[in-house]
Write a protein that holds these residues in place. Sequence first.
Motif, PDB file in Angstrom:
ATOM      1  N   ALA A 133      24.929  33.641 -17.884  1.00  0.00           N
ATOM      2  CA  ALA A 133      24.395  33.602 -19.247  1.00  0.00           C
ATOM      3  C   ALA A 133      25.474  33.982 -20.256  1.00  0.00           C
ATOM      4  CB  ALA A 133      23.199  34.536 -19.366  1.00  0.00           C
TER       5      ALA A 133
ATOM      6  N   LEU B 113      16.824  38.289 -16.706  1.00  0.00           N
ATOM      7  CA  LEU B 113      17.408  38.675 -17.992  1.00  0.00           C
ATOM      8  C   LEU B 113      16.552  39.671 -18.750  1.00  0.00           C
ATOM      9  CD1 LEU B 113      18.783  35.227 -19.219  1.00  0.00           C
ATOM     10  CD2 LEU B 113      20.045  37.122 -18.196  1.00  0.00           C
TER      11      LEU B 113
ATOM     12  N   VAL C 175      20.660  28.141 -18.648  1.00  0.00           N
ATOM     13  CA  VAL C 175      21.106  29.145 -17.676  1.00  0.00           C
ATOM     14  C   VAL C 175      20.565  28.792 -16.293  1.00  0.00           C
ATOM     15  CG1 VAL C 175      21.178  31.589 -17.097  1.00  0.00           C
ATOM     16  CG2 VAL C 175      21.151  30.898 -19.499  1.00  0.00           C
TER      17      VAL C 175
ATOM     18  N   TYR D 270      24.630  32.173 -23.717  1.00  0.00           N
ATOM     19  CA  TYR D 270      23.193  32.289 -23.983  1.00  0.00           C
ATOM     20  C   TYR D 270      22.884  33.594 -24.699  1.00  0.00           C
ATOM     21  CZ  TYR D 270      18.296  33.378 -23.202  1.00  0.00           C
ATOM     22  OH  TYR D 270      16.981  33.744 -23.378  1.00  0.00           O
TER      23      TYR D 270
END
Length: 352
Positions: free
Chosen positions: A49, A31, A16, A54
């Motif tokens: 992401a 995040l 990311v 992710y």
Amino acid sequence: MAGVPSEARRRTLADVARAVGLSVNTVSRALNGLSGVSEPTRARIRAEADRIGYLPNVHARSLVLGSRRTIGLVITNVSNPFYAELISEIEAHTSDAGYTLMLLLSDESESRELEAAETAVKSGVDGVIVVPVQGRHNPWASLAKAGIPVVVVNRELPDLKSDFVSTDNEAGAYAATCHVIDRGATSVVLIEEDLPISTIDNRVAGFRRALADHGMTIDDRSVVAVPTRRSARAALPWQADDSYRVAVDLLERGHRPDAFFVGNDYFALGLYRALAEHGLTVPDDVMVVGFGDYPFSAFLTPSLSTVRLPARQVASLAIRRLLARLDGDPPPEEPLSSYVPPELVARGSTRR
């Protein structure tokens, strides 16, 4: 975009970070909802992401080593004899390969299936074998997108690009139906569960194809649905008294076919009792053929003709397919689908 990881491995914070051109620390803070990151930047990081697939992993060891040597197995009901064999075989292969098996249950519940998927991700599994609920939502797509190999067993997920291994339910049902027709049945009724899953749809398709191939009539009475009573953590996947009530209702309405095909051997228990109470003997008056070949089937009176399911072969193929992916075998352009043929076992319930 430069720096976006390939499809063959799990996404990390570093992936990311490369994709957005920021540090791993900044991406981690964004995040995890920590301060020090502006909202526009946080939104951009989250969007990227999601785009590359992710998924967070709470185990730092997984982030450092890339693997916890753990395989997830998600099934719908641990008391189903087929899945009991499946678990045993997969665990043996998993252990031999140096992995730990994590067993998760969905109990035919979409919400519990979602929890299982989330638990698998948070636990840092390397790959997953799943018998899906086949509900409105597919939580396994996010794992596949994140680079976590997924192998689907028995129930089809057409929108998920992953390997698939299953018993050939249609072929098994076709063989069972042809068996009683070849023994002289001119009318056959299928007693089947009403759960909306592909395994049942395939059995009904095999049953109908056998009747059509023999020029027999297919009408509304050909398939009798047993109301689903599966609930969270049910003791058994099927209840014999359900098939008993359905069979009693059918017989009292004057419908008595030459043979019954039941979608699982548990239903044969209830059917045997209903037939006996109505003065009908198996197989002289009515033939019965089951599906599953569970441990009790050979000990009924008369012993039950049935379709033996290749649980261990399905399990072995599924785990070997997953281990090959974990060893670096790249996914093909089209996922591999394998249907393992079952075996018809003829016993006393169809012996005339």
